[in-house]
Design an enzyme around this catalytic site. Structure first.
Site, PDB file in Angstrom:
ATOM      1  N   HIS A 413       0.812  -1.218   0.000  1.00 46.91           N
ATOM      2  CA  HIS A 413       0.000   0.000   0.000  1.00 46.91           C
ATOM      3  C   HIS A 413       0.847   1.271   0.000  1.00 46.91           C
ATOM      4  O   HIS A 413       0.314   2.379  -0.169  1.00 46.91           O
ATOM      5  CB  HIS A 413      -0.942   0.020   1.217  1.00 46.91           C
ATOM      6  CG  HIS A 413      -2.298   0.575   0.912  1.00 46.91           C
ATOM      7  ND1 HIS A 413      -2.523   1.484  -0.092  1.00 46.91           N
ATOM      8  CD2 HIS A 413      -3.504   0.349   1.481  1.00 46.91           C
ATOM      9  CE1 HIS A 413      -3.801   1.810  -0.128  1.00 46.91           C
ATOM     10  NE2 HIS A 413      -4.429   1.118   0.819  1.00 46.91           N
ATOM     11  N   ASP A 417      -1.924   2.051  -4.900  1.00 42.71           N
ATOM     12  CA  ASP A 417      -3.198   2.494  -4.334  1.00 42.71           C
ATOM     13  C   ASP A 417      -4.274   1.442  -4.565  1.00 42.71           C
ATOM     14  O   ASP A 417      -4.189   0.615  -5.480  1.00 42.71           O
ATOM     15  CB  ASP A 417      -3.626   3.818  -4.981  1.00 42.71           C
ATOM     16  CG  ASP A 417      -2.674   4.954  -4.658  1.00 42.71           C
ATOM     17  OD1 ASP A 417      -2.039   4.902  -3.585  1.00 42.71           O
ATOM     18  OD2 ASP A 417      -2.551   5.881  -5.478  1.00 42.71           O
TER      19      ASP A 417
END
Length: 440
Positions: A413, A417
């Site tokens: 992450h 995204d």
């Protein structure tokens, strides 16, 4: 007494230290030149360490699980018995003559100067059993079941036998030159387990058990633990799961196998997944990358070096299919077979086990409904498949049977995204649900 010292050799590629994972000899054993003494592990690959001298093992100077630097003394050998071993090797290799051995000195009483003279070729003499020169006798010689005291097996087979508690000398060998294969070991273990279960009476099934077992985490298992811990410590994972209708894909796969299996080989689901991932990466390059968090540098790759998570007897390994973007379905299938078999047999090289940019993992029929795969650090994404099931689905107002499968995929992450991850998986879904696109 002539004492020879064997040091940990330089394996190359800048490796400064290795882990000792198995000894194949013990103190007092007689070894021959080029006989395998030990197995060591680098980053992932197992390497065999041979002896460059013949003689008797005097001492083992490292223990299993120890990390040993290159150049460290690991074993001492008394090479004074080498002439006896060499003489007997010459006798055994002379298969064209009918030389009968009258007397053969044992190592305990044999002089270190010359072997016992043999009788003339035409002299009558009763047949004698082959002499025993210890567990190491026979290494490097032609396969002769009557003289091999140390079973022939790959390091991976020996490791698995150790884990199962199986004595390899009891396992019937079906491989070339009397080599014990994984199948031989599995068959023996299954039979042994059945025999044990048949010998148990009903009361023993309910008796209390208080035994504990201390299992050292060494070798490949230690490397796996370090890799998983490193991945979870450095990478903030998030997992995205999508359901895919693979009915049309399975129909196409069956048709291709019926038409081309004899000439080009059978196709499993994996080659289709590989091709879909390669095509999706072209529009979503951010997932085909490696992240150096120390330098804060993301490296994106145009080439897809696809890691294939593979379960082996020693644990999980990730052999690499290089330049997967250049392979069609059948070439992908052949590449997966090659690297997976190399990993399972213990013959995978360092090159085979490094350099992946994206990983595919599959538990096959045991894949469950959903999983949370761990990213192969320092990559940024991993795609995992779950079990394929047939379920009723509403389609055009009717209830029809469809084959469905989940993809459970994890992403880093920090650099991927959620929206980008979802688009990547949805692209793969489109390709798999309309599999003709994979051939365009």
């Amino acid at each position: 007494m002539s004492i020879k010292t064997i040091k940990m050799p330089d394996i190359g590629e800048g490796i400064a230290e290795v882990e000792l994972v198995a000894w194949h000899v013990q103190v007092g054993d007689e070894v021959t030149e080029d006989q395998i003494l030990a197995d060591v592990m680098t980053d992932k690959a197992t390497v065999e360490i041979p002896s460059h001298v013949a003689g008797t093992v005097l001492s083992l100077d490292a223990v299993v699980g120890q990390v040993v630097a290159v150049g460290t003394e690991i074993i001492h050998i008394n090479s004074a018995v080498a002439p006896v071993l060499q003489a007997q090797a010459a006798i055994d290799n002379d298969a064209s003559s009918e030389v009968c051995v009258d007397t053969v000195p044992t190592l305990a009483s044999a002089p270190a100067t010359a072997p016992t003279p043999v009788s003339a070729p035409n002299a009558p003499s009763p047949a004698l059993p082959p002499p025993s020169f210890g567990e190491g006798w026979g290494g490097g010689l032609p396969a002769r079941p009557t003289t091999h005291l140390r079973p022939i097996a790959a390091p991976a087979v020996r490791r698995r036998a150790w884990e199962l508690g199986v004595d390899l000398s009891q396992v019937p060998a079906t491989g070339p030159a009397g080599r014990i294969s994984q199948a031989d070991l599995a068959g023996f273990a299954a039979t042994h387990s059945i025999n044990n279960s048949n010998s148990c009476n009903e009361d023993e099934r309910y008796r209390p058990m208080d035994a504990t077992e201390m299992v050292p985490v060494i070798g490949l298992r230690r490397k796996i633990a370090q890799k998983m811990q490193e991945a979870k410590q450095h990478i903030p994972h998030f997992t995205y799961v999508e359901e895919i209708d693979v009915t049309e894909l399975e129909t196409l796969r069956a048709q291709l196998n019926a038409q081309h299996a004899n000439q080009r080989g059978r196709l499993t689901l994996l080659p289709f997944l590989m091709r879909a991932m390669v095509m999706a990466v072209r529009e979503h390059p951010q997932v085909n990358a490696r992240f150096d968090d120390a330098a804060n540098m993301l490296t994106r790759f145009s080439a897809v070096h696809l890691g294939i998570a593979t379960q082996t007897p020693g644990g999980l390994m990730v052999p690499v299919v290089r330049h997967a973007e250049t392979l069609d379905l059948w070439a992908s299938a052949a590449a997966v077979t090659r690297v997976s078999e190399a990993a399972r047999s213990g013959h995978a090289t360092r090159e085979d086990l490094s350099g992946s940019t994206l990983t595919l993992t599959s538990l096959g029929a045991l894949g469950g409904v959903v999983s949370t795969p761990v990213i192969n650090y320092p990559e940024v994404a991993i795609v995992g498949t779950n079990r394929m099931v047939e379920r009723p689905v509403f389609q055009g107002g009717l209830v029809v049977a469809r084959k469905l499968m989940n993809l459970s995929s994890s992403f880093d992450h920090r650099v991927v995204d959620g929206m980008d991850a979802a688009k990547f998986i949805q692209h793969i879904r489109t390709l798999l649900e309309c599999p003709g696109l994979l051939l365009v």
